[in-house]
Design an enzyme around this catalytic site. Structure first.
Site, mmCIF file in Angstrom:
data_model
loop_
_atom_site.group_PDB
_atom_site.id
_atom_site.type_symbol
_atom_site.label_atom_id
_atom_site.label_comp_id
_atom_site.label_asym_id
_atom_site.label_seq_id
_atom_site.Cartn_x
_atom_site.Cartn_y
_atom_site.Cartn_z
ATOM 1 C CB SER A 21 -0.943 -0.030 1.214
ATOM 2 O OG SER A 21 -1.937 0.952 1.083
ATOM 3 C CG ASN A 22 -0.311 4.630 -1.244
ATOM 4 O OD1 ASN A 22 -1.013 5.330 -0.528
ATOM 5 N ND2 ASN A 22 -0.771 4.069 -2.367
ATOM 6 N NE ARG A 23 4.457 8.767 4.470
ATOM 7 C CZ ARG A 23 5.022 9.958 4.274
ATOM 8 N NH1 ARG A 23 5.885 10.128 3.288
ATOM 9 N NH2 ARG A 23 4.721 10.985 5.044
#
Ligand code: CTP
Length: 426
Positions: A21-23
């Site tokens: 995923s990402n931030r």
């Protein structure tokens, strides 16, 4: 208008417990959904997994992966006028998804990745006259990269932000962005809250002059064209269409349930109802209520051209009278002369606040926003730093139209202070 907004990250699972995923926190997309809702637009918010509360008054569509998001965007696109892709869609996903939790081995497992679908590319052929806005989160070559994405994804605007800075981009409440609409066409905004960026985006869409519901369709001919055999009727019908725009003028007052800003047409309707219901409280017995109703229905029409100016905004009120007079000339001039003259006279009478009808109409016009501000815990007073003294001074003339309503207004203001809805000192 109907807004379709995406927000947050996507998660691409490799097994039942692990994902890529990402931030992204979803804050920017949620702020856009809320800003569009508060301007009176219909909003569908497609959100990846985030820890934000679902905004009220917005249709939520929770999704997990890029594939889910693509399906949701595809499913809602036809019923939308504007697509804002604020989501940080994961670009890759594990090529193989294990349905059992992968076990720790002596050697690390090899993770082969494949690209996720590019949602904007996928829906590009269905764009038509819809407005498409994308985001470009970059760590270098901000404007060049964003421009490349604007063109390749067929967008009307891309909002570029440099995510290498600590006060902008992921998981913070502020953002520093550049609006890019073409080569050499960009606007750099200063550091501001994500909510303010969101409002600028919604304003940008509105400023393109798209009328609600007409996006993607050819504007219909004027009613007057259909009634050309009767010049008087043609003018009346075209005026009726013109004043539909009052529904697009948003006031700084929230609806009593706090879900969005009120528009000027709703405000005028509320005053007309109040005039009918509260007539016995007018100072002058036998005040002509039919004239009061007419007056409150026309009193804000000039704001179609002149816009709504917040009553406590000192600089915004400079030149307001001239702007409104010009608006009155244009708008009421659309009507047959006798009717235009009658409406202008009612508007001028209201503005002058000399007759007993105008005094009562003006009292209602002051009391109604007080009721809205009180019902929403004074949030707009607090937002604009308005103090009790200003509220008392501005509303004092309610007394000229209705002593009873002025007593009610004073009680309301006093109670608002006691409840902390309204500050007494600066
Ligand atoms: N986007 C999308 N589908 C994807 C990836 C991105 O629709 N699979 C959208 C984003 O929501 C954003 C815009 O495309 O509005 C640009 O996203 P960004 O991640 O900056 O660009 P990418 O196209 O993914 O390119 P890169 O990651 O190489 O910078």
């Amino acid at each position: 208008m109907r807004f379709l907004v995406t927000a947050g990250p996507t998660r691409e699972f490799m097994d039942p417990v692990r994902f890529i995923s990402n931030r992204s926190s979803g804050k920017m997309g949620y702020a856009i959904a809320e800003a569009a809702r508060d301007r009176g637009h219909d909003v569908v918010l497609i959100s990846g997994p985030v820890s934000l509360a679902a905004p009220t008054g917005v249709a939520m569509v929770p999704v997990v992966s890029a594939d889910d998001m693509l399906k949701a965007v595809g499913g809602h696109l036809d019923a939308s006028d504007v697509l804002v892709m604020a989501a940080a869609v994961a670009d890759w996903r594990p090529a193989r998804v294990s349905d059992q939790k992968l076990k720790k081995l002596h050697t690390s497992p090899e993770l082969r990745l494949e690209a996720t679908p590019d949602i904007l590319q996928a829906v590009k052929p269905r764009k038509g006259k819809k407005v498409f806005i994308g985001f470009a989160a970059e760590t270098s070559g901000l404007e060049e990269e964003a421009l490349r994405k604007l063109v390749s994804k067929g967008l009307d605007m891309i909002v570029a932000n440099d995510v290498s800075q600590s006060d902008a981009g992921f998981d913070v409440d502020t953002n520093r962005v550049v609006f890019i609409t073409g080569a050499g066409a960009s606007e750099t905004l200063p550091l501001m809250s994500k909510r303010d960026v969101a409002e600028r985006i919604v304003d940008w869409v509105a400023a393109r002059g798209l009328a609600p519901g007409t996006c993607g369709r050819t504007p219909a001919p004027r009613f007057g064209n259909l009634a050309g055999w009767n010049e008087r009727l043609a003018k009346q019908l075209d005026f009726i269409r013109e004043i539909d725009k009052l529904k697009l003028v948003f006031r700084r007052t929230l609806l009593m349930d706090g879900t969005r800003f009120e528009n000027d047409a709703e405000h005028s309707w509320h005053l007309a109802m109040m005039a009918i219901l509260l007539k016995e409280h007018a100072n002058v017995p036998g005040v002509d209520i039919a004239r009061v109703v007419k007056m409150v229905l026309v009193h804000d029409l000039v704001e179609i051209d002149a816009g709504d100016t917040y009553c406590y905004d000192v600089s915004g009120n400079v030149g307001k009278a001239d702007r409104e007079r010009e608006a009155a000339t244009r708008l009421f001039g659309l009507l047959p002369e006798d009717e235009g003259g009658e409406i202008r006279a009612l508007w001028e009478e209201f503005e002058a606040r000399m007759s007993s009808e105008a005094k009562f109409a003006a009292a209602l016009d002051r009391v109604q926003p007080l009721m809205h501000n009180y019902s929403t815990g004074g949030s707009i007073w607090r937002k604009h730093g308005v103090r009790c003294r200003q509220v008392l001074d501005r509303n004092r003339h309610v007394e000229e139209g209705s002593v009873v309503l002025w007593r009610f207004a004073q009680a309301l203001i006093q109670d608002a202070v006691e409840r902390g809805y309204l500050e007494t000192e600066g």
